[in-house]
Every structure is written in C-alpha cells, then in structure tokens.
Design a protein around this motif. Structure first.
Motif, short mmCIF file in Angstrom:
data_model
loop_
_atom_site.label_atom_id
_atom_site.label_comp_id
_atom_site.label_asym_id
_atom_site.label_seq_id
_atom_site.Cartn_x
_atom_site.Cartn_y
_atom_site.Cartn_z
N PHE A 168 11.31 4.99 -0.87
CA PHE A 168 10.68 4.06 0.06
C PHE A 168 11.70 3.05 0.59
CE2 PHE A 168 8.95 -0.12 0.85
CZ PHE A 168 8.09 0.17 1.90
N THR A 184 9.03 8.30 5.09
CA THR A 184 9.02 7.90 3.68
C THR A 184 8.93 9.11 2.74
OG1 THR A 184 7.82 5.95 4.38
CG2 THR A 184 7.90 6.38 2.02
N ALA A 201 -0.62 12.55 2.30
CA ALA A 201 0.50 11.62 2.27
C ALA A 201 1.84 12.31 2.44
CB ALA A 201 0.48 10.86 0.94
N ALA A 226 -1.61 5.11 4.56
CA ALA A 226 -1.81 3.74 4.08
C ALA A 226 -2.70 2.94 5.01
CB ALA A 226 -0.46 3.05 3.93
N SER A 229 0.83 -1.21 0.00
CA SER A 229 0.00 0.00 0.00
C SER A 229 0.86 1.25 0.00
CB SER A 229 -0.90 0.04 1.24
OG SER A 229 -1.73 -1.07 1.28
N ILE A 230 1.86 1.24 0.87
CA ILE A 230 2.72 2.43 0.96
C ILE A 230 3.44 2.68 -0.36
CG2 ILE A 230 4.72 3.43 2.14
CD1 ILE A 230 3.92 1.83 4.62
N ILE A 258 2.87 9.12 5.17
CA ILE A 258 2.41 8.18 4.15
C ILE A 258 1.99 6.87 4.80
CG2 ILE A 258 4.46 6.89 3.47
CD1 ILE A 258 3.92 7.96 0.61
N ASN A 259 2.65 6.52 5.91
CA ASN A 259 2.32 5.27 6.58
C ASN A 259 0.92 5.34 7.18
OD1 ASN A 259 4.93 4.76 5.93
ND2 ASN A 259 5.73 5.06 8.00
#
Lengths: 245, 387
Positions: free
Chosen positions: B246, B256, B203, B128, B6-7, B124-125
């Motif tokens: 990433f 990220t 994100a 996700a 997903s990330i 971003i984590n």
C-alpha cells in the motif's frame, strides 16, 4: 499359532479398470503372529494392505478384522505407510508425526493433550529417537524416518499392525532395532502383517509367510511353505532361487 | 471511515484471509487450482444472475462459490479417469467454464459494464468506496465486512480442524484408516477456498488473488519447520506485504493490489535466495563445505598411500598433491589448511603427513581402502548413522 483369526479374508478380488490386481484371495492371519507378505512388484502386496484398511474398494469378497468389518474395528488396526509415499518436506516434526497416531482415539475436533504427548514421547523413546523429537522429518536419515513411523504405529495402541516395507531404505543396524521392536510387539500379543521384499530374511523375521502374485500362491508357517518350488511359482520359473536357510 | 484507513484495512484483512488457506493449498500441491476457481467466478456469477433474476443481491455469492466447488469436483473426476495426467484436466475445465460465462454475458448482459481491468487485478480503492448501508447510514466499506467475516471463518475453520487438515494433507491413508475422512475435510476446505476467492475478487481480481493465496504460504514453506509456524509466518508476510504494498502504491501512484502482490513475490524471492536451510545461498554453502570435506579425506588417503613407502616422497608436499590429484593451487591450499586445522594431517618443513585421526576418518568414510596405521592397532571408529 493358537488364537482366532485376527484378519480373515475370503474371496477377495480387487481390480483396477478391468485387470485384477488381487484375485480370489483367501487368507487367515492368526492373532499374535508376525506374517510376511512377499511377492514380485505388481503382485498386489500394497493393495492387499490397503484393502484391509478400506482405502481400496474391493470388487468382491469379504474382509473381517476380529470377526467384524474394518469400519467397525478401525481403532484396533495400526498402519505404517511405505516410506516412498510420504512427503518428507512437509513442515512437521518427529513428535508431531508420532502424535498423529493418537488422532484416531481422539476423533474429530479434539486436540492432543498432555496424555497424548506423553504417550508419544514414550513411543519415541522406545524406538530410540528421543534425541530427535523436534527435528523436522526431512532432516532425518532413512532409518530414523522409519523409526518415527514405527513410533506412530506404537502410539496407536492397536492390536493389528499393517506395515508396508518397514525395512526399505534403512541401514542394517536400524533393521535389527526394528525387528527387536516387532518381536516385542508380538510378545505383547500384537498381530503384525508386513509387506517385505528381502527373501533372505523371511525365515528369520516371520512366523508365517504369504507368497502373493495376484493370487495367494501359498500361505502358512515359514517352515512349511517357504521353499524353492513355491518361490518359483510366485516369482516365475526363469529365475533360480537359492535360499540359505 | 477514512478512505486511506479503509484501503489499508481491506488490504491487510484480504491478504491474511487468503494466506491461511493458501498454506494448505501449497502443501496439498493445489496452487493452480485456485487459478481455475478464480476464473469460474464469472460463469458462477452470471448463472446466478440468470437464476435469481437480479444483478445485485448478496445471494449471488452462492453462484461463484458453488461453481468453484463444481470446478474442483469436475477436475478430480477427470483426473480419476487416468486419461489426462498432471494438471491437464484443470487446463481443460476452467477455460471451458470461463468461456460459458463470457458467452452468456455477450448474449444476455451485453450492457453490463465489466471492466477487464477490474476482473484481472481488481480495484481496492473502488472497493473501499462502496459502503455498506444500514438504513440510510453508511457503516464502512462492504468489502471490509465481507473479508473480515471470511477471515474469521478461515481462522475458526483452521483452528477447529487443525489436526484433521494436517493429517489429511500429510497422510490421507492414515487419516482414512482412523476414521477422519479426507474427502469431507477436502470439500469443506475447498468450499472455504472458493468463498475466500469470491470475497477477495472484488478487491484484488482473478489473477492477483492467486498471488495472495500462494505467495506468502510459499515463502513461509521455505522458512518453517512446523505447520503452525508456517501458518503464522505466512500471515505475517501477508500483513507486511499488504502494508508495504500500500505504501509503495501510494508513493508511486500505482494499483494497490498489484503492488501488494509484487511485494509478496519479492519476499518469496528473498526467501528463495536467503532462507537459512533451503535457500540458494545456504545450499551453495553446504555444497562447497561438502566438497572440501571430501577433498580433505581424499588428501589424507593420498598421503597414507604415499607415506607408506618412501617417507619424504615428493608426492607428500603441497606441490606433489596438486600434481597427483590435479587440484588448482588455490583449492589445494584451502584443503591443506583445513586438513591441518582439523588435525587430520601435519605439516613439517613442507612435508605433509597423515595423523592417527586422519587415518581413522578415512577408515570410517572408506573402510575398503585399508587405512590401518601400520604401527598402531587402533580400535575401529564406528560411523554415526547418516551423519
């Protein structure tokens, strides 16, 4: 000098803020002629071209292109911008720039196809740039850049062409080549309005000349109006002009 | 869906969705406007919250998007007055809008958890983890759906209006004269930019979104000769930066989005130094080549002048050249070697002599210097225009 007025301007006034840039302009450009527009810096030459094309909003007056407002005649008018106003680092090639001349006939959303590319290549050939089709425009010399924009104007298939200093920054050979193309365009019945700054060549290049300094000082056949007295009125009295004619 | 996958997907989709409009932002010299748009998200969001009386609803996206457009319109309006030059209007407007947002928050929504960290660099984590739900089933990260939709919209817009975007960016005068109104294209484009920034905000945050928009496009700008090439190249750089970013973030256990943006900056730096035509190395090389080219001509000219009278004059030796033209021995040696290799001079027993080719080269470069060969009437060589 027969034929109707390709461009007819009456009482045109343009102002930036409060100062007039063009004042009470009356001007007729007969179709099928080459007219030079000369005048000192800040005399409104470029503004005149831009108002004909509706890029600059006039404060008053009327501009008719073949008897109708410009907005109804867009496709009949082609434009060659001043070389210094172009972003030469833009990622685009000679062919790409010339193809832009077909955008007007395509309208929104449609992309140039085979026909447009062929027309563009033909125009590029006419200005002698066939060896440079895929060059990025920053890799061209001044003369080649000017030829590219001339090819773009040709591909527009317009009847009237407005050109802002097409000889600026080009070498003598290119200047002669451009003049040849302009004369051929006139033979085909096109009307050309050219902003120009080299007074020495006015009588060689143009049929008609308009001396401009915010107002129209004089307009008419080069032989009738292009003389020292009018030049003094246009450029100011302090300077003496000797015209080798 | 697997969290790591997903990330990665969010990272790539967001980066590419930003890189496409970024290309036109760079070419339109509007890079820093994105900074303003990203900061007007806050007031847009809180105003939308006040108007709609809710804190969580998709409709709230309208607020930031409209506020982004309002910023563009305001900045341009001030710019048109000619009272403030350059990017000063932007510098005035966006902090003002931003502070309105801050004031409203501090007065009305004091309880809202709004981490500075997530505003500036995003998370971003976390994005996700936030799942989109249909009924009771989670169908994947919400941000991934949002950004995918924005990516599709950006691609469709760019493909459908490719020639309009190109001509209004390159030559707005021509565009308006042929009936393609630059203002329509401009505002449609800026609306899409606003929406892209709003979508990417979650994100990557308000600052890093600028990097995502501009850096891959700026890198491609240094490398590409066509607009199509620039678009594709910037999308490729965006993808590679997202993946490498990433991976690096995973190894370093760092943020990220920041690592992604850093990779983009790194690629730009590499392009700046090593780009084939425009890079610093290429420029140094060109400058050095031109210097030697000119020095070669100068050498021939020097020899012509001194060879005219006394044939074996001391000026026509390597030492004489060094002394007369004041070149360092190393440079003189290099120039003489080059000149001999190009056949513009000859060297016999340490005496240098100009050749016919050397004379005609001098004549084409400096016709006023009188480089005619005294013995032979050579036809003039015409110089190719601007070569």
């Amino acid at each position: 000098m027969s034929g109707d007025a390709a461009i007819r301007i009456r009482d045109l006034t343009v102002a930036y803020h409060e100062a007039p840039v063009l004042w009470d302009i009356d001007l007729d450009v007969p179709s099928g002629t080459i007219m030079g527009i000369v005048g000192p810096n800040g005399s409104g030459k470029s503004t005149l071209i831009k108002s004909i094309m509706g890029i600059v909003e006039p404060a008053g007056g009327e501009i008719l292109v073949f008897g109708k407002p410009f907005s109804a005649q867009r496709k009949r008018v082609g434009y060659v911008p001043q070389r210094t106003s172009v972003d030469w680092d833009f990622p685009t090639t000679v062919l790409d720039v010339v193809l832009m001349g077909t955008y007007g006939s395509l309208g929104w959303f449609r992309r140039p196809g085979r026909d447009q590319i062929n027309a563009a290549l033909h125009a590029i050939e006419r200005v002698g740039m066939s060896d440079y089709v895929d060059r990025q425009i920053s890799e061209l010399s001044g003369g080649q850049q000017q030829r590219t924009f001339l090819a773009r104007a040709l591909v527009q298939q317009a009847e009237i062409y407005l050109m802002d200093e097409p000889f600026q920054g080009v070498d003598a050979r290119t200047e002669r080549a451009i003049v040849e193309i302009l004369r051929e365009m006139r033979r085909l019945g096109r009307t050309l309005v050219i902003v120009h700054h080299d007074l020495q060549t006015v009588s060689h290049y143009f049929d008609l000349v308009t001396l401009l300094n915010i107002r129209v000082i004089a307009t008419g056949p080069v032989g009738d109006v292009f003389h020292d007295e009018n030049l003094r009125k246009t450029y100011g009295g302090g300077q003496e002009f000797s015209l080798r004619r | 869906m697997n969290l790591i996958l997903s990330i990665i997907l969010i990272a790539v989709v967001t980066a590419v969705a930003c890189a496409i409009p970024g290309t036109f932002l760079v070419l339109r010299r509007m890079s820093m406007v994105t900074e303003g748009v990203s900061h007007s998200i806050l007031p847009g969001l809180v105003l939308a919250m006040m108007i709609f009386g809710t804190q969580r609803a998709p409709i709230l996206v309208l607020g930031p998007a409209l506020m982004g457009l309002a910023l563009v319109v305001l900045v341009e309006a001030i710019h048109r007055t000619d009272l403030l030059a350059g990017d000063a209007p932007l510098g005035v407007i966006f902090p003002a809008l931003f502070s309105i947002g801050v004031i409203i928050i501090s007065r009305r929504y004091a309880g809202i958890p709004l981490s500075e960290n997530s505003v500036l660099i995003g998370d971003i984590n976390l994005a996700a983890l936030t799942q989109l739900r249909v009924g009771d089933t989670a169908i994947g990260p919400r941000t991934l759906y949002v950004m995918s939709a924005i990516l599709v919209a950006n691609v469709l817009f760019t493909v459908a209006l490719f020639k309009e975007l190109k001509v209004t960016t390159f030559d707005p005068g021509l565009a308006s004269s042929v009936g393609i109104r630059p203002a329509i294209v401009h505002y449609a484009f800026m609306a899409l930019v606003s929406i892209t920034i709003v979508g990417a905000f979650e994100a990557v945050g308000a600052i890093l979104v600028v990097g995502l928009l501009i850096a891959p496009a700026a890198t491609a700008y240094l490398l590409c000769r066509t607009l199509r090439g620039m678009l594709i190249t910037s999308a490729v750089f965006a993808t590679v930066s997202a993946l490498l970013g990433f991976a690096l973030a995973y190894v370093l256990d760092s943020a990220t989005s920041a690592t992604m943006a850093m990779m983009m900056g790194l690629f730009f730096l590499l392009a700046l130094v090593f780009a084939p035509r425009t890079g610093l190395v290429a420029r140094l090389h060109t400058r050095r080549r031109r210097r030697i080219d000119f020095a070669t001509t100068l050498l021939v000219l020097h020899l012509i002048h001194h060879a005219e009278g006394e044939r074996n004059a001391p000026a026509c030796t390597a030492e004489g050249v060094m002394q007369h033209i004041n070149w360092a021995p190393e440079f003189a040696g290099e120039v003489i070697q080059r000149a001999v290799a190009e056949g513009v001079i000859t060297e016999h027993h340490n005496v240098l002599m100009p050749t016919l080719r050397g004379r005609s080269r001098c004549r084409s470069v400096m016709p006023w210097e009188g480089c005619e060969d005294p013995s032979i009437d050579q036809p003039a060589v015409t110089s190719e225009e601007n070569q």
